[in-house]
Design an enzyme around this catalytic site. Sequence first.
Site, PDB file in Angstrom:
ATOM      1  N   HIS A  60       0.465  -1.403  -0.045  1.00 54.31           N
ATOM      2  CA  HIS A  60      -0.110  -0.160  -0.412  1.00 54.31           C
ATOM      3  C   HIS A  60       1.130   1.613  -0.130  1.00 54.31           C
ATOM      4  O   HIS A  60       0.955   1.784   1.224  1.00 54.31           O
ATOM      5  CB  HIS A  60      -1.197  -0.387   1.153  1.00 54.31           C
ATOM      6  CG  HIS A  60      -1.736   0.735   0.881  1.00 54.31           C
ATOM      7  ND1 HIS A  60      -2.916   0.352   1.729  1.00 54.31           N
ATOM      8  CD2 HIS A  60      -2.295   2.040   0.353  1.00 54.31           C
ATOM      9  CE1 HIS A  60      -4.180   1.576   1.457  1.00 54.31           C
ATOM     10  NE2 HIS A  60      -3.603   2.262   0.442  1.00 54.31           N
ATOM     11  N   LEU A  63       2.912   6.899  -4.785  1.00 49.73           N
ATOM     12  CA  LEU A  63       3.870   7.760  -5.473  1.00 49.73           C
ATOM     13  C   LEU A  63       3.334   8.913  -5.971  1.00 49.73           C
ATOM     14  O   LEU A  63       4.189   9.717  -5.905  1.00 49.73           O
ATOM     15  CB  LEU A  63       4.389   6.759  -6.646  1.00 49.73           C
ATOM     16  CG  LEU A  63       4.929   4.781  -5.856  1.00 49.73           C
ATOM     17  CD1 LEU A  63       5.444   4.392  -7.019  1.00 49.73           C
ATOM     18  CD2 LEU A  63       6.211   5.418  -5.009  1.00 49.73           C
ATOM     19  N   ARG A  64       2.191   8.743  -5.992  1.00 46.64           N
ATOM     20  CA  ARG A  64       1.908  10.531  -6.524  1.00 46.64           C
ATOM     21  C   ARG A  64       1.693  10.981  -7.601  1.00 46.64           C
ATOM     22  O   ARG A  64       2.384  11.714  -8.020  1.00 46.64           O
ATOM     23  CB  ARG A  64       1.949  11.855  -5.349  1.00 46.64           C
ATOM     24  CG  ARG A  64       2.069  11.096  -3.826  1.00 46.64           C
ATOM     25  CD  ARG A  64       0.717  11.731  -3.426  1.00 46.64           C
ATOM     26  NE  ARG A  64      -0.112  11.165  -2.061  1.00 46.64           N
ATOM     27  CZ  ARG A  64      -0.858  10.693  -1.669  1.00 46.64           C
ATOM     28  NH1 ARG A  64      -1.965  10.896  -1.943  1.00 46.64           N
ATOM     29  NH2 ARG A  64      -0.817  11.296  -0.733  1.00 46.64           N
ATOM     30  N   ASN A  94      -4.409   5.693  -7.051  1.00 47.96           N
ATOM     31  CA  ASN A  94      -5.849   7.538  -6.580  1.00 47.96           C
ATOM     32  C   ASN A  94      -4.529   8.230  -7.297  1.00 47.96           C
ATOM     33  O   ASN A  94      -4.772   9.601  -6.743  1.00 47.96           O
ATOM     34  CB  ASN A  94      -5.655   7.189  -5.895  1.00 47.96           C
ATOM     35  CG  ASN A  94      -5.200   7.475  -4.673  1.00 47.96           C
ATOM     36  OD1 ASN A  94      -3.924   7.076  -5.022  1.00 47.96           O
ATOM     37  ND2 ASN A  94      -5.563   7.881  -3.079  1.00 47.96           N
ATOM     38  N   ASP A 152      -8.746   2.940  -4.450  1.00 45.09           N
ATOM     39  CA  ASP A 152      -8.021   3.178  -2.508  1.00 45.09           C
ATOM     40  C   ASP A 152      -8.546   4.288  -2.266  1.00 45.09           C
ATOM     41  O   ASP A 152      -8.112   5.162  -3.473  1.00 45.09           O
ATOM     42  CB  ASP A 152      -6.863   2.555  -2.633  1.00 45.09           C
ATOM     43  CG  ASP A 152      -6.705   3.144  -1.098  1.00 45.09           C
ATOM     44  OD1 ASP A 152      -7.307   3.453  -0.421  1.00 45.09           O
ATOM     45  OD2 ASP A 152      -4.841   3.307  -1.176  1.00 45.09           O
ATOM     46  N   HIS A 232      -6.206  -1.029   5.057  1.00 44.76           N
ATOM     47  CA  HIS A 232      -5.449  -0.829   6.683  1.00 44.76           C
ATOM     48  C   HIS A 232      -7.445  -0.720   7.684  1.00 44.76           C
ATOM     49  O   HIS A 232      -7.059   0.360   7.527  1.00 44.76           O
ATOM     50  CB  HIS A 232      -5.116   0.976   6.603  1.00 44.76           C
ATOM     51  CG  HIS A 232      -6.615   1.244   4.823  1.00 44.76           C
ATOM     52  ND1 HIS A 232      -7.421   1.102   4.591  1.00 44.76           N
ATOM     53  CD2 HIS A 232      -6.124   2.509   3.719  1.00 44.76           C
ATOM     54  CE1 HIS A 232      -8.343   2.239   3.912  1.00 44.76           C
ATOM     55  NE2 HIS A 232      -6.904   2.526   2.937  1.00 44.76           N
ATOM     56  N   ASN A 278      -6.815   8.168   7.326  1.00 44.30           N
ATOM     57  CA  ASN A 278      -8.554   7.988   6.975  1.00 44.30           C
ATOM     58  C   ASN A 278      -7.970   6.534   6.730  1.00 44.30           C
ATOM     59  O   ASN A 278      -7.492   5.916   5.413  1.00 44.30           O
ATOM     60  CB  ASN A 278      -8.419   8.308   5.760  1.00 44.30           C
ATOM     61  CG  ASN A 278     -10.305   7.394   5.860  1.00 44.30           C
ATOM     62  OD1 ASN A 278     -10.738   7.279   6.382  1.00 44.30           O
ATOM     63  ND2 ASN A 278     -10.427   8.539   4.588  1.00 44.30           N
ATOM     64  N   ASP A 305       0.383   2.375   3.996  1.00 38.62           N
ATOM     65  CA  ASP A 305      -0.463   3.308   3.602  1.00 38.62           C
ATOM     66  C   ASP A 305       0.421   4.613   3.091  1.00 38.62           C
ATOM     67  O   ASP A 305       0.210   5.805   3.422  1.00 38.62           O
ATOM     68  CB  ASP A 305      -0.718   4.035   4.249  1.00 38.62           C
ATOM     69  CG  ASP A 305      -2.829   4.837   3.654  1.00 38.62           C
ATOM     70  OD1 ASP A 305      -2.147   4.845   2.143  1.00 38.62           O
ATOM     71  OD2 ASP A 305      -4.356   4.913   4.364  1.00 38.62           O
ATOM     72  N   PHE A 323      -5.434  13.734   4.679  1.00 36.82           N
ATOM     73  CA  PHE A 323      -5.249  12.612   5.559  1.00 36.82           C
ATOM     74  C   PHE A 323      -4.323  11.865   4.740  1.00 36.82           C
ATOM     75  O   PHE A 323      -3.891  12.012   3.590  1.00 36.82           O
ATOM     76  CB  PHE A 323      -7.237  11.440   4.730  1.00 36.82           C
ATOM     77  CG  PHE A 323      -7.908  11.983   5.592  1.00 36.82           C
ATOM     78  CD1 PHE A 323      -8.182  11.631   7.077  1.00 36.82           C
ATOM     79  CD2 PHE A 323      -9.113  12.344   4.453  1.00 36.82           C
ATOM     80  CE1 PHE A 323      -9.583  12.296   7.523  1.00 36.82           C
ATOM     81  CE2 PHE A 323     -10.299  12.610   5.244  1.00 36.82           C
ATOM     82  CZ  PHE A 323     -10.530  12.843   6.030  1.00 36.82           C
TER      83      PHE A 323
HETATM   84 ZN   LIG Z   1      -7.402   3.945   1.554  1.00 36.76          ZN
END
Ligand SMILES: [Zn+2]
Length: 432
Positions: A60, A63-64, A94, A152, A232, A278, A305, A323
């Site tokens: 999880h 890497l943006r 995401n 996610d 998570h 979150n 995460d 978050f």
């Molecule tokens: Zn998540």
Amino acid sequence: MANPSYILRGALVIDPSNGVHEVRDIAVCHGRIVPVSAAHGAAVVELPGLVLTPGLIDLHTHLREPGQSDKETIASGTRAAAAGGYTTVVAMPNTQPPIDTCERLAEVLERVRRNAVVRVLQTAALSRDRKGRELTDARALAGAGAGALTDDGSCIQDESLMRRALEQARAAGLPVIDHCEDETLAASGVMHPGVVARELGLAGKSAASEEVVVARNGRLALETGWPVHMQHLSSAGSVNEVRQALSRGAPVSAEVTPHNLALTEEACRTCGTNAKMNPPLRTEADRQALIAGLQDGTIGVIATDHAPHTQAEKARDFATAPFGVIGLESAVPVCLTLLYHSGILGLSQLVSKLTLGPKQVLGLSQGSLECGAPADITILDMNREFVLDASQFRSLARNCPFHGWNCRGKAVATMVAGEWVFSELPHVTGRV
Ligand SMILES: [Zn+2]
């Protein structure tokens, strides 16, 4: 010199996938684990007093890239991974834009090929634009190299759509991993709805918002026969839901983060927005239940995460800051200190949560030291005592709730495909 051969000598080898827990030599040649007798002319690396494990796998990671390179990049995030002892990271989709088509997947995989220093398994979205309304093309995404499907950060709310998502994933042979959150119950909560939230005057996000979706996913996994991995877990109730689903024979698995294992809602007072994530940090009873879930095997994976944000974003007030916290460079020290040195988990048990557990969720070839496996290896110094200093991290981000922690134990060298990518050992040269 690319991929020279090595004999790694004298370390305590912990390989849970093969039941190995002994001092032995490990040989590496052409990027793979080989029998010691086959490593002719190999360079010998002496590792007495250290622990050698299969390269750690983080299920999880954010890497943006593309779209948020001010928070993290594939280059910086994978350097952070290498320095933290991770040889494979599973990248969440995401990004901006999200990875929900084959074209976007191909583009991010090209960036990975150019810039990553550890393996990146890129996931794709379950639904278009992660909106939970229309499914992505699972079969095409599988063909284009997606490692798993997940929305996610969001969660498909409609149960019948989630059932179809599992059926399509099953047809495509792609694992499904899910951020379990009922949006109606979660509302606009920003932390656990307890004493601390009341004192700070902040809106709560109930444990039930997670637990009802964990229960739903257990039911759907049983009905469709296709595994669902729950991301998570944060509450005692969620651990119970996974335990019950497993007892009914549902093909489910679960992960927990180091921060949910180490911290409670109390950290929101002391760490500010670096304790905003979150799902949120919850109560001591929840924390203890998560630990018990690790101990009895209900939770098979510890995942970071890793969620980088800029310092400006995290400098906002608690209600409006984003978050998430980073974890790639703190996870191993925190887990060794909190779980191993305190006697909560044995060494093989802990290494299993970081190698064999993730390997099984995604059906990976890495995560084992058997002959023929990829030569992905992590070297741990179990007794190195140091103060965690987030200002020294390779990550671009600094949103770490463990800054200043006294830790015992860390990764000191990391090998990917037979090449040292990170090293603090005087006789081994790493890349990062
Ligand atoms: Zn998540």
